[in-house]
Design an enzyme around this catalytic site. Sequence first.
Site, PDB file in Angstrom:
ATOM      1  N   CYS A   1       0.844  -1.200   0.000  1.00 59.84           N
ATOM      2  CA  CYS A   1       0.000   0.000   0.000  1.00 59.84           C
ATOM      3  C   CYS A   1       0.881   1.252   0.000  1.00 59.84           C
ATOM      4  O   CYS A   1       1.543   1.543  -0.973  1.00 59.84           O
ATOM      5  CB  CYS A   1      -0.974  -0.052   1.173  1.00 59.84           C
ATOM      6  SG  CYS A   1      -2.365   1.081   0.986  1.00 59.84           S
TER       7      CYS A   1
ATOM      8  N   HIS B   1      -3.604  -5.752   0.845  1.00 63.40           N
ATOM      9  CA  HIS B   1      -3.011  -5.942   2.171  1.00 63.40           C
ATOM     10  C   HIS B   1      -2.944  -7.417   2.560  1.00 63.40           C
ATOM     11  O   HIS B   1      -3.874  -7.936   3.181  1.00 63.40           O
ATOM     12  CB  HIS B   1      -3.826  -5.184   3.220  1.00 63.40           C
ATOM     13  CG  HIS B   1      -3.626  -3.712   3.184  1.00 63.40           C
ATOM     14  ND1 HIS B   1      -2.579  -3.082   3.808  1.00 63.40           N
ATOM     15  CD2 HIS B   1      -4.338  -2.733   2.589  1.00 63.40           C
ATOM     16  CE1 HIS B   1      -2.648  -1.785   3.606  1.00 63.40           C
ATOM     17  NE2 HIS B   1      -3.706  -1.533   2.862  1.00 63.40           N
TER      18      HIS B   1
ATOM     19  N   GLU C   1      -1.333  -8.656   4.924  1.00 58.04           N
ATOM     20  CA  GLU C   1      -1.286  -8.797   6.386  1.00 58.04           C
ATOM     21  C   GLU C   1      -2.680  -8.735   7.007  1.00 58.04           C
ATOM     22  O   GLU C   1      -2.841  -8.953   8.194  1.00 58.04           O
ATOM     23  CB  GLU C   1      -0.360  -7.731   6.990  1.00 58.04           C
ATOM     24  CG  GLU C   1      -0.936  -6.341   7.165  1.00 58.04           C
ATOM     25  CD  GLU C   1      -0.998  -5.508   5.874  1.00 58.04           C
ATOM     26  OE1 GLU C   1      -0.887  -6.095   4.779  1.00 58.04           O
ATOM     27  OE2 GLU C   1      -1.176  -4.286   5.973  1.00 58.04           O
TER      28      GLU C   1
END
Lengths: 228, 773
Positions: free
Chosen positions: A96, A202, A204
């Site tokens: 990002c 993302h 994560e």
Amino acid sequence: MSSRISPSGKLRVGVLQFPGSNCDADCVDTLKRHFEINAVRVWHQEASLPGLDAIIIPGGFSFGDYLRSGALAAHAPIMRDVKQFASRGGSVLGICNGFQILVESQMLPGALLHNTSLSFVCKTVHLREANGTVLKMPIAHGEGRYWIDERGLAEMEDSGLIAYQYSNPLGSISLDFNPNGSVANIAGVMSHNKKILGMMPHPERATDVVMGGSDDGLTVWRSFLGRI
Amino acid sequence: MSMMMSLKDAAEAARCSAAQPIPSGDSAALAELLKSHKISSDEFQKIKQIKGATPSLTELGVFSAMWSEHCSYKSSRVHLKRFPTTGANVVVGPGENAGVVRLEGSICLAFKMESHNHPSYIEPYQGAATGVGGILRDVFCMGARPFANLNCLRFGEREHPRTPYLVPRVVKGIGDYGNCVGVPTVGGSVSYDKSYNGNCLVNAMTVGLIRDDKIFKGYATGVGNLVVYVGSATGRDGIHGATMASDSFAASTDNSKTTVQVGDPFAEKLLLEATLEVLEKNLVVGIQDMGAAGLTSSAFEMAGRAGNGVYLNLDFVPVRAKQMTAYEIMLSESQERMLMVVEPGKWDSLKEVLEKWRLAHAIIGVVTDSGRMLISSRGILEINLPVAPLTDDAPVYNKPMTSRVERVRASEALESLEANLNSNLDLARKTAVGALKDTGSKQKIYEQFDRHIGARTVMGPDHGGAAVMWIRTEETKNAPYLGVAIAAGCNERRVKNTPLIGAAEAVLSQVRQIFAAGGKPLAVTDCLNFGSADDPDVMREFSDSVDGISRACEELGIPVVSGNVSLYNSTDGVSIYPTPMIGVVGRVDDIRRVTPARLIDAKDLSLYIMSSSVGTVSKPSFVASLAAKFNNIPATEGLLDEISWGQELGAGRCLEELRGADLLKAARDVHVGGAGITVLKMTADLLGEKPSLDLRFSGSLEFFGEGGPRYILALDKSQAKMAEVIVTRHSMKLSLAAQLTFDQSNEVKTYFGTIPATEFSRAFKSSQPIGNY
């Protein structure tokens, strides 16, 4: 898969921390819970990196991003050493805002522009990997529209540097499944040596099926850590 | 390098020449001055008594801010005392920056909801953004790390010219702020009604995590300790914001933009990290956000709580405008600022942290034992006041209110609407489509909010019900799948109809959402948005709402631990509907077992309605919500007895058992629009694609009635019998609500006809007048 993904936590991973980074904790948490890696945070004002095998540049709003996202962070003191680390073949993952910083630092080609909607967009999307695998994970960004000129695009395609493209759940790529207007639905790209990966989605945040129904982010982490 | 300060400076300041008192000879000029500060002549007498003389202009400004409705709760305080605020889980009750309840072991939740209505109507982007900033600071200045934001929004009718201006800007303001600070926005509510045409509501709620031994409160303790200013420099923005928020609007209110603060989410992020680091390292003895009434309220409140005095020298305050007067500095509401109190020996360590985060900082004062606030600027003693009376002797009003019976006005014939919806099938169809349009999809709003940052979001707004967050901490390792469920909202039309019942139902509705998702409610925060306190009808609505909330909280065993009051939401004499927004947090034992409030996959499922075995479909409710016509039934306390409190809790236990038996595929409480609309909303994502629906509600009351406790459950057809056994054991009943079939016809069968599913799905999607920013 590299044997260096070590259950004993021997892989040394650094997570950069700019004052406005806000996904650093999630990256540290993912590495710890799923890979038993105790990542170290590296403050943006440090002059040099500690001994590391890989660097994560997490998402966030590095310096508020009132200017172009990542433009100021690209000039933070630590970035000089990050570039050197990469030029020696070190592995870097930018997620990002981290992707934006990699592009602003010219460690990856292209640019990231305002979404065509001109609005911030947060949703769960599907990504097709170069090998055809389809992954599901969230995006959350206002400036995620990847742009590169035609020649650059052709070069990336030829060299297989397009890591992820926005797709439908079956892996078909069309404008209907392009959340931000990126050229060729590009969601993530790699450097020529495939050691630097930048992506808007993302991984994560897709580490456990209980959150959003997908742990496909682990596939991204596994393959990144495997390339170290 | 910052100036050090000591008690000697305070002693010297006391000998400075005092500021000029305001001219009190010219009575017309004085009246004008008092009016512009919204201070009554009685209050002015009291001020002179406290001061022992005529106050200076800056002192008058300080009283005006501290005694504003917004800061002093002078018209609401007598009522708020009736809230139940204690309980085994309560760690910090109302009165602090945020309430705190225990979740598990030493891990607690700090949370609060707050309004930013007036600024958001004037300047929607900044107003909404700084509303989020303010509530975040309330939570993190206690030492808690925020992990969830919610917002409850009310706008004027979709056709009103200001609505499409306000909605996208408010949404973008909330999104840009929360996204940048890095706190996910995971839930809330939004609705549109003409009563908000002149006053929109922007209520923001933040929930944070904190260990019980790390809770910090705003005390200015320790004589000789330093008072430190931290954060953005002070500008002229937001001067008298608290006073503005304590007043009604007139149609001509369009030049109030300078009273709206401007937000900087990046500065907030720095302040958040620095504050948590400072508290973790134990570097300060007190800390307080400079929120409403800025430096004034933070200094007085911190000194007041500790029973101390404070000396401040405004010459050291970082400013961003030239020639700012003491008056302006004291009353500015510039954002992203904190006041800290530090022992002189820890100043260097504190400074190191603040410099790491590049936050402006300055020692601006010292804690004294005088019990007085001395504030100097350019060698003049601008303020010399005793601290305690400003907070302790703030005026308290028990404003007149109408009796309950007086409030009953034009009575609508409820039965006739019920009958009409049964006989006029076209009206029924339009009503259903209208209800879906009114309460449908919020996707365009929540897609602008980062909902996943922090990697805790198990269920967000796209799941249609309460938000569920996963709590992973070192301290809760033994409960690895611990979670928190959060819901916030209020059905204002129901409250308008019968405040006593409507407010109680606002609590029930959030609790039902938490039950449906798989949580157990723990505690309540509220944000009480009402019209003008000078209107006896409004004060009756306020008082009844407090009673309704109190009763619900007592019956359900969930205390009110924090909250906020916003009065004077009225324009040109028209007050908003009474809107007591309720936020409830609950505990989820195992986030792997939560239940969404919408159908994700319909295969082999049918929808069932679980309801009380005694009839509880209440009529006034559907009339109020769908037709916005009120019958104003006279309310007595007895009305609250008619709510089946036992059944509410029983339904929660029943859902828990169904979930334990792994029977629940989806669950949603019957809410605005009744059971029929609830079914359509649950299946809205699938309609227009494949299944046809056969709704089994036989008439208008079953379809549109809103009373509860009733839940729509998605069950595997083959398991319905098993479910029924459990439901019956809990003295509830289970019946088929809707059959789903995959026959390509794509129709919805209802008692008012067979309708193409796309008509409903289109109405659902068209709910958002979001426009472009």
